[in-house]
Enzyme design. Sequence first.
Site, mmCIF file in Angstrom:
data_model
loop_
_atom_site.group_PDB
_atom_site.id
_atom_site.type_symbol
_atom_site.label_atom_id
_atom_site.label_comp_id
_atom_site.label_asym_id
_atom_site.label_seq_id
_atom_site.Cartn_x
_atom_site.Cartn_y
_atom_site.Cartn_z
ATOM 1 N N SER A 106 0.858 -1.218 0.153
ATOM 2 C CA SER A 106 -0.141 -0.009 -0.006
ATOM 3 C C SER A 106 0.881 1.371 0.091
ATOM 4 C CB SER A 106 -0.938 -0.007 1.284
ATOM 5 O OG SER A 106 -1.644 1.077 1.473
ATOM 6 N N LYS A 107 0.504 2.326 -0.166
ATOM 7 C CA LYS A 107 1.225 3.541 -0.203
ATOM 8 C C LYS A 107 -0.007 4.782 0.092
ATOM 9 C CE LYS A 107 5.421 4.973 -0.020
ATOM 10 N NZ LYS A 107 6.708 4.287 0.452
#
Length: 476
Positions: A106-107
């Site tokens: 994720s980011k």
Amino acid sequence: MNASPEPSFRQSVDMMFTRAVALLDLPPGLEEKIRVCNATYTVRFGVRLRGQIQTFTGYRSVHSEHMEPVKGGIRYSLGVNQDEVEALAALMTYKCALVEAPFGGSKGGLCIDPRQYEEHELERITRRFAYELAKRDLINPSQNVPAPDMGTGEREMAWIADQYRRMNTTDINSQACVTGKPLNAGGIQGRVEATGRGVQYALQEFFRHPEDIAAANMTGTLDGKRVIVQGLGNVGYHAAQFLSTENGSIITGIIEHDGALVNPKGMNVDAVRAHILETHGVKGCSEGEYIANGPSVLENECDILIPAALEGVINLKNAGNVKAPLIIEAANGPITAGGDEILRKKGTVIIPDMYANAGGVTVSYFEWVKNLSHIRFGRMQRRQEEARHLLLVEELRRISSESGHATELSGDFISKYLHGAGELELVRSGLEDTMRSAYQAMREVWHGRDDVNDLRVAAYLVSIGRVASSYRAKGL
Ligand code: NAD
């Protein structure tokens, strides 16, 4: 000169994935499932600042949920956009798989220049952003766990943790909702230095393998190697500092946002860092000669180049001029797909980002486990370990005196041997083990397969293989 246009960051990651996946025999459906980004949430929110409402745009992208929680930093920068967070989220999936951290990728990012705001303003903005993400479970100890990235650090992570706790007052694991927190707010020793420390461990491991050193047309060890680093922030500073003070490397170039410093004799990294903290740039620092055109220093002669700032800095335009035989990607995506191709053709060895900067997520993993277990690493064993070691030392002394040839153990040995490992030592040991094992997994593929000629493809093959097995086991 290659006339094809430079791809975006996400396209670059995609192209590298494609190059690697072509060597795997995955069913096309599964290949596509791994490639695509599952979801990207865009939020626009207003905060009343300086007498008026200011609107901010933020993102949280989830690339792969083959393991949960998903994990990845939150970046504060004006350059943040959907393309960038999706590329970074994809890299997180591969990175976690490579270092066997049990997370999906994720980011997140907020489009903001943090330098334009006072601390109390940043706190209000961060808390509001965290609120927007937490209420959609995009911050959650069992689903999505952010960490620091460019422009954020311990301070922001503490605000996020506190915001989550206020919204989930009965969640006993609330501290595990984010990593990279300060020690007094549920953090872990060694997290701040972790990514830079990981870069050092990666290079140490590289220099343990004569075949790999020869592939870069190099000889010897890290001692005396000339290093140029771009970005003296969290990652770049720690990497340069450890290499120069512990491995004998010479920092001959430091590139920052306002220019660069060069000094063939080497620079004191702490002195340059202090200058940057005081003046917000390298200009005027007496450690080296100031060069206004910072990026040009990427092309200077050196042994090891460490881009540790932004993506896309080595690209179609300048890759041909880069002279370093070994590049370690401390930043995410510093080399574009086109730049990568040019460098590979020249024989440059590139230690890829998904491995090189995985120290951060590795120690984040340790922090998350610490938070969930609610106990500091080493707390149960340390004194018991010391007591057992003392038993041995005393027995050796007894045997030695009874034998009539009394020999005293050296004081240095005794103090080192009797010292039980505390949290920092355990974290460093776990990080070193992780970086060494992951490197060995990559190099096995690099040297073991005729169709693999570089570490990046090797890294992708290891990661994609692991993600694919995980999807297969789940019965997708
Ligand atoms: P940071 O904000 O602490 O430092 C970035 C540094 O780069 C700053 O000193 C900044 O002034 C400098 N910089 C900005 N623009 C520049 C330019 N145009 N030229 C040269 N220098 C410039 O960020 P960080 O946490 O050290 O992250 C750096 C890179 O490492 C990013 O790509 C990030 O995604 C990656 N990374 C960070 C972590 C982590 O734990 N912090 C973990 C993995 C990867």
